[in-house]
Write a protein that holds these residues in place. Structure first.
Motif, PDB file in Angstrom:
ATOM      1  N   ALA A  74      74.005  -5.784 -12.463  1.00  0.00           N
ATOM      2  CA  ALA A  74      73.400  -6.011 -11.143  1.00  0.00           C
ATOM      3  C   ALA A  74      72.919  -7.458 -11.045  1.00  0.00           C
ATOM      4  CB  ALA A  74      72.226  -5.049 -10.959  1.00  0.00           C
ATOM      5  N   GLU A  75      72.469  -8.015 -12.190  1.00  0.00           N
ATOM      6  CA  GLU A  75      71.921  -9.377 -12.182  1.00  0.00           C
ATOM      7  C   GLU A  75      73.025 -10.390 -11.860  1.00  0.00           C
ATOM      8  OE1 GLU A  75      71.304  -7.031 -14.309  1.00  0.00           O
ATOM      9  OE2 GLU A  75      69.116  -6.819 -14.322  1.00  0.00           O
ATOM     10  N   TRP A  76      74.205 -10.150 -12.410  1.00  0.00           N
ATOM     11  CA  TRP A  76      75.345 -11.052 -12.128  1.00  0.00           C
ATOM     12  C   TRP A  76      75.720 -10.930 -10.640  1.00  0.00           C
ATOM     13  CZ3 TRP A  76      77.782 -14.192 -15.862  1.00  0.00           C
ATOM     14  CH2 TRP A  76      78.913 -14.894 -15.415  1.00  0.00           C
ATOM     15  N   GLY A  77      75.769  -9.692 -10.171  1.00  0.00           N
ATOM     16  CA  GLY A  77      76.092  -9.445  -8.761  1.00  0.00           C
ATOM     17  C   GLY A  77      75.103 -10.138  -7.846  1.00  0.00           C
ATOM     18  N   ALA A  78      73.823 -10.080  -8.211  1.00  0.00           N
ATOM     19  CA  ALA A  78      72.801 -10.730  -7.379  1.00  0.00           C
ATOM     20  C   ALA A  78      73.035 -12.236  -7.344  1.00  0.00           C
ATOM     21  CB  ALA A  78      71.412 -10.409  -7.943  1.00  0.00           C
ATOM     22  N   LEU A  79      73.446 -12.789  -8.464  1.00  0.00           N
ATOM     23  CA  LEU A  79      73.725 -14.233  -8.499  1.00  0.00           C
ATOM     24  C   LEU A  79      74.937 -14.558  -7.626  1.00  0.00           C
ATOM     25  CD1 LEU A  79      72.895 -14.982 -12.215  1.00  0.00           C
ATOM     26  CD2 LEU A  79      72.109 -16.385 -10.304  1.00  0.00           C
ATOM     27  N   GLU A  80      75.935 -13.678  -7.653  1.00  0.00           N
ATOM     28  CA  GLU A  80      77.123 -13.928  -6.821  1.00  0.00           C
ATOM     29  C   GLU A  80      76.760 -13.947  -5.337  1.00  0.00           C
ATOM     30  OE1 GLU A  80      81.083 -12.620  -9.326  1.00  0.00           O
ATOM     31  OE2 GLU A  80      79.878 -11.048  -8.392  1.00  0.00           O
ATOM     32  N   HIS A 103      73.836 -14.490  -4.053  1.00  0.00           N
ATOM     33  CA  HIS A 103      72.971 -15.648  -3.820  1.00  0.00           C
ATOM     34  C   HIS A 103      73.816 -16.928  -3.746  1.00  0.00           C
ATOM     35  CE1 HIS A 103      69.548 -18.336  -4.217  1.00  0.00           C
ATOM     36  NE2 HIS A 103      70.122 -18.884  -5.279  1.00  0.00           N
ATOM     37  N   PHE A 104      74.804 -17.011  -4.624  1.00  0.00           N
ATOM     38  CA  PHE A 104      75.675 -18.192  -4.645  1.00  0.00           C
ATOM     39  C   PHE A 104      76.313 -18.404  -3.269  1.00  0.00           C
ATOM     40  CE2 PHE A 104      80.023 -19.905  -5.223  1.00  0.00           C
ATOM     41  CZ  PHE A 104      79.666 -21.189  -5.612  1.00  0.00           C
ATOM     42  N   ALA A 105      76.777 -17.310  -2.680  1.00  0.00           N
ATOM     43  CA  ALA A 105      77.436 -17.428  -1.362  1.00  0.00           C
ATOM     44  C   ALA A 105      76.492 -18.052  -0.339  1.00  0.00           C
ATOM     45  CB  ALA A 105      77.896 -16.046  -0.905  1.00  0.00           C
ATOM     46  N   SER A 106      75.195 -17.798  -0.496  1.00  0.00           N
ATOM     47  CA  SER A 106      74.270 -18.322   0.521  1.00  0.00           C
ATOM     48  C   SER A 106      73.792 -19.749   0.218  1.00  0.00           C
ATOM     49  CB  SER A 106      73.078 -17.377   0.682  1.00  0.00           C
ATOM     50  OG  SER A 106      72.302 -17.412  -0.488  1.00  0.00           O
ATOM     51  N   VAL A 107      73.919 -20.201  -1.011  1.00  0.00           N
ATOM     52  CA  VAL A 107      73.390 -21.556  -1.311  1.00  0.00           C
ATOM     53  C   VAL A 107      74.465 -22.581  -1.682  1.00  0.00           C
ATOM     54  CG1 VAL A 107      71.117 -20.758  -2.069  1.00  0.00           C
ATOM     55  CG2 VAL A 107      72.939 -21.026  -3.758  1.00  0.00           C
ATOM     56  N   LYS A 108      75.705 -22.127  -1.835  1.00  0.00           N
ATOM     57  CA  LYS A 108      76.704 -23.030  -2.426  1.00  0.00           C
ATOM     58  C   LYS A 108      76.929 -24.301  -1.607  1.00  0.00           C
ATOM     59  CE  LYS A 108      80.910 -20.522  -0.910  1.00  0.00           C
ATOM     60  NZ  LYS A 108      80.945 -20.954   0.429  1.00  0.00           N
ATOM     61  N   ASP A 109      76.734 -24.229  -0.315  1.00  0.00           N
ATOM     62  CA  ASP A 109      76.993 -25.414   0.501  1.00  0.00           C
ATOM     63  C   ASP A 109      75.735 -26.226   0.798  1.00  0.00           C
ATOM     64  OD1 ASP A 109      79.724 -24.855   0.634  1.00  0.00           O
ATOM     65  OD2 ASP A 109      79.384 -23.394   2.244  1.00  0.00           O
ATOM     66  N   THR A 110      74.615 -25.759   0.314  1.00  0.00           N
ATOM     67  CA  THR A 110      73.372 -26.491   0.590  1.00  0.00           C
ATOM     68  C   THR A 110      73.394 -27.830  -0.150  1.00  0.00           C
ATOM     69  OG1 THR A 110      72.289 -24.356   0.627  1.00  0.00           O
ATOM     70  CG2 THR A 110      70.847 -26.286   0.575  1.00  0.00           C
ATOM     71  N   HIS A 111      73.018 -28.872   0.561  1.00  0.00           N
ATOM     72  CA  HIS A 111      73.060 -30.206  -0.036  1.00  0.00           C
ATOM     73  C   HIS A 111      71.725 -30.512  -0.714  1.00  0.00           C
ATOM     74  CE1 HIS A 111      73.825 -34.479  -0.555  1.00  0.00           C
ATOM     75  NE2 HIS A 111      75.073 -34.278  -0.145  1.00  0.00           N
ATOM     76  N   LEU A 112      71.813 -31.266  -1.799  1.00  0.00           N
ATOM     77  CA  LEU A 112      70.565 -31.664  -2.480  1.00  0.00           C
ATOM     78  C   LEU A 112      69.631 -32.415  -1.525  1.00  0.00           C
ATOM     79  CD1 LEU A 112      72.006 -32.599  -5.977  1.00  0.00           C
ATOM     80  CD2 LEU A 112      70.060 -31.072  -5.599  1.00  0.00           C
ATOM     81  N   ARG A 113      70.230 -33.120  -0.558  1.00  0.00           N
ATOM     82  CA  ARG A 113      69.381 -33.797   0.437  1.00  0.00           C
ATOM     83  C   ARG A 113      68.515 -32.772   1.172  1.00  0.00           C
ATOM     84  NH1 ARG A 113      73.974 -37.560   1.501  1.00  0.00           N
ATOM     85  NH2 ARG A 113      74.898 -36.006   2.855  1.00  0.00           N
ATOM     86  N   ASP A 114      69.117 -31.616   1.503  1.00  0.00           N
ATOM     87  CA  ASP A 114      68.365 -30.579   2.233  1.00  0.00           C
ATOM     88  C   ASP A 114      67.322 -29.923   1.321  1.00  0.00           C
ATOM     89  OD1 ASP A 114      69.995 -31.098   4.393  1.00  0.00           O
ATOM     90  OD2 ASP A 114      71.532 -29.722   3.639  1.00  0.00           O
TER      91      ASP A 114
END
Ligand code: F6P
Length: 537
Positions: A7-13, A15-26
């Motif tokens: 479940a922990e890996w799934g939660a990371l997956e 979460h990844f979908a929601s943050v992968k495009d976030t820029h370090l500037r943001d």
């Protein structure tokens, strides 16, 4: 169950979908203080991990993954001498090599710590004899040159550490490291040296490795040709686990410094394999280095995971390797003395975690160890950083820098460190089209001069380069590799993958030597290459 199905890996997956495009500037805009909060410290090492593409939620999810993998229990298992190297049924106890004298660490009911210190004491006595001139060559000349012959873990550790700590070494002596079976390595190392002043330290866990034994025999001939057979005992010592082979080579086993099967080659330079280093820097400095390793061991063993440097580095590496799909990691020391550090880390990481079956022998369903590469800054900046800044690949980087210079020459150190600070900043924040245009850059150049940014980095800032801090730094990466290996459920402590090439080379050797054209039974490519080699040679 594979970690990937947890479940922990799934939660990371998710979460990844929601943050992968976030820029370090943001990320920095949303939390301007993240540079102050996203750090951890241990001993003399400060880790700033704020310039990574993660949020505090990412971190919580990664920490949950570590819990799920039962990392704490596995750390305890390693430190307590359990046989966690399952394929070779061995304990993994490089941490015992730097344990204090009064520690108790048992393997099969036997406390190994007194054995470790007995060898360290013998190494210290021997090193002092060489350093003071009490140990002489066969003609009673003082030893001026030490040549370590070994390969892989029996070379890279002492070679890297000697280069790193050269400033602490006896400058009246020379120290060289011969590893390659290419005769050039031996010829160049011995060029201009007097055999009567030269000591060879033959380092090999097995004492059967082709490269090392070939170089050792060449060294033996080089000494014997000038000084005769009786000179061997004055000019050769060994570090090995194989006393029979050491004796067969002709080295007096009184001059052999043993270690044990629970020391992996790439984790061995704190053992007798570090003898040349101890001769170079002296037993006291060597002891300071071991204390540095031990300090990081204790941190790894006891610190909560959210403040545990090796665990944090390991988890952040997993975030990129397994979720972003990054294939490589670049390690960039901003210190010329660390010019061999990345080569050393290549073996440490890639031989440990370059595996594709799990601990039970089933194929893994996750990506395992990354490709490790890099060279000291600022050199790399003028070579391959272009690709890191503007290429299409995601390359997480570790920047390693030191607050105090070893040599305070003019303003060199501030210039070096300005680059150490500037590169992660540029990689993270880049330069937007608007910024480039505002500079009045001609239109046709604008897209070429935009820096996308959002390239993740860790900044590791250390007080100064000393034996003690080097020990901390190396142990930090050893335990990072361990953390990742356990989470991927692979055995980080065997290296069967290097065997096949060795076996095939042994089959080819007689064919190259054969007087008559041999019948070749390799594939057509290998056959053609061998025939051409024989013709051209
Ligand atoms: O071939 C790989 C390897 O086994 C490494 O793991 C090791 O460090 C190196 O060879 C040298 O082995 P040895 O110390 O036995 O000569």
């Amino acid at each position: 169950m594979s970690i990937r199905s947890s479940a922990e890996w799934g939660a990371l997956e998710s979460h990844f979908a929601s943050v992968k495009d976030t820029h370090l500037r943001d990320l920095f805009a949303a939390d301007p203080g993240r540079g102050d909060t996203m750090h951890a410290e241990a001993g003399d090492i400060y880790l700033d991990y704020s310039k990574n593409r993660l949020t505090s939620e990412t971190l919580q999810l990664l920490l949950a993954l570590a819990e799920r993998a039962d990392l704490r229990q596995h750390i305890d298992d390693m430190f307590s001498g359990k046989k966690i190297n399952v394929t070779e049924r061995r304990a993994v106890l490089h941490t015992a090599l730097r344990a204090p004298r009064d520690a108790v660490i048992e393997v099969d009911g036997h406390n190994v710590v007194p054995d470790v210190h007995e060898v360290l004491d013998r190494m210290a006595a021997f090193s002092e004899r060489v350093r003071t001139g009490d140990w002489t060559g066969a003609t009673e000349k003082r030893i001026r040159n030490v040549i370590n012959i070994g390969i892989g873990g029996s070379d890279l550790g002492p070679a890297m550490a000697f280069e790193a700590l050269k400033n602490f070494s006896d400058r009246d002596m020379t120290f060289q490291y011969v590893s390659n079976i290419d005769g050039t390595a031996f010829v160049e190392a011995t060029r201009g040296l007097d055999p009567a002043e030269t000591l060879f330290v033959i380092c090999s866990k097995t004492f059967t490795t082709l490269e090392t034994m070939t170089n050792a025999h060449t060294a033996r001939n080089w000494v014997v040709d000038t000084l005769g057979d009786a000179a061997v005992e004055h000019h050769f010592v060994a570090a090995s686990t194989n006393s029979e082979e050491v004796a067969r080579f002709g080295i007096d086993t009184d001059n052999m410094f043993p270690f044990w099967d629970w020391v992996g080659g790439r984790y061995s330079y704190d053992s007798a394999i570090g003898l040349s280093l101890m001769v170079a820097i002296g037993p006291e400095r060597f002891g300071e280095m071991l204390a540095g390793f031990h300090a990081m061991d204790e941190h790894f063993r006891t610190a909560p995971f959210d403040r545990n440097l090796p665990v944090l580095l390991g988890l952040i590496g997993i975030w990129y390797n397994n979720f972003f799909g990054a294939e490589t990691v670049s390690i960039l020391p901003y210190d010329q003395y660390l010019w061999r550090l990345t080569s050393y880390f290549q073996q440490l990481d890639m031989e440990s975690d370059g595996k594709s079956v799990d601990r039970s022998g089933d194929p893994v369903d996750v990506q395992t160890g990354p490709i490790v590469w890099g060279q000291p800054g600022t050199n790399g900046q003028h070579a391959y950083y272009q690709l890191i800044h503007q290429g299409t690949k995601l390359i997480p980087c570790d920047f390693i820098g030191f607050a105090k210079p070893t040599h305070d020459v003019g303003d060199h150190h501030n210039l070096l460190m300005a680059n150490y600070f500037a590169q992660p900043e540029a990689l993270a924040f880049g330069k937007t089209r608007e910024e480039v245009e505002a500079e009045g850059v001609p239109d046709h150049q604008v897209p070429h001069r935009v820096f996308r940014g959002n390239h993740p980095t860790n900044s590791i800032l250390v007080s100064e380069l000393t034996p003690h801090t080097l020990g901390q730094l190396i142990a930090l990466y050893e335990h990072k590799v361990f953390t990742q290996g356990w989470i991927w459920d692979i055995n980080s402590f065997d290296q069967w993958g290097v065997e096949l090439g060795k076996v095939l080379a042994n089959r080819i050797i007689p064919v190259l030597d054969a007087a008559e054209d041999p019948d070749l039974d390799h594939d057509s490519s290998t056959n053609a290459l061998i025939r051409r080699f024989r013709r051209l040679r």
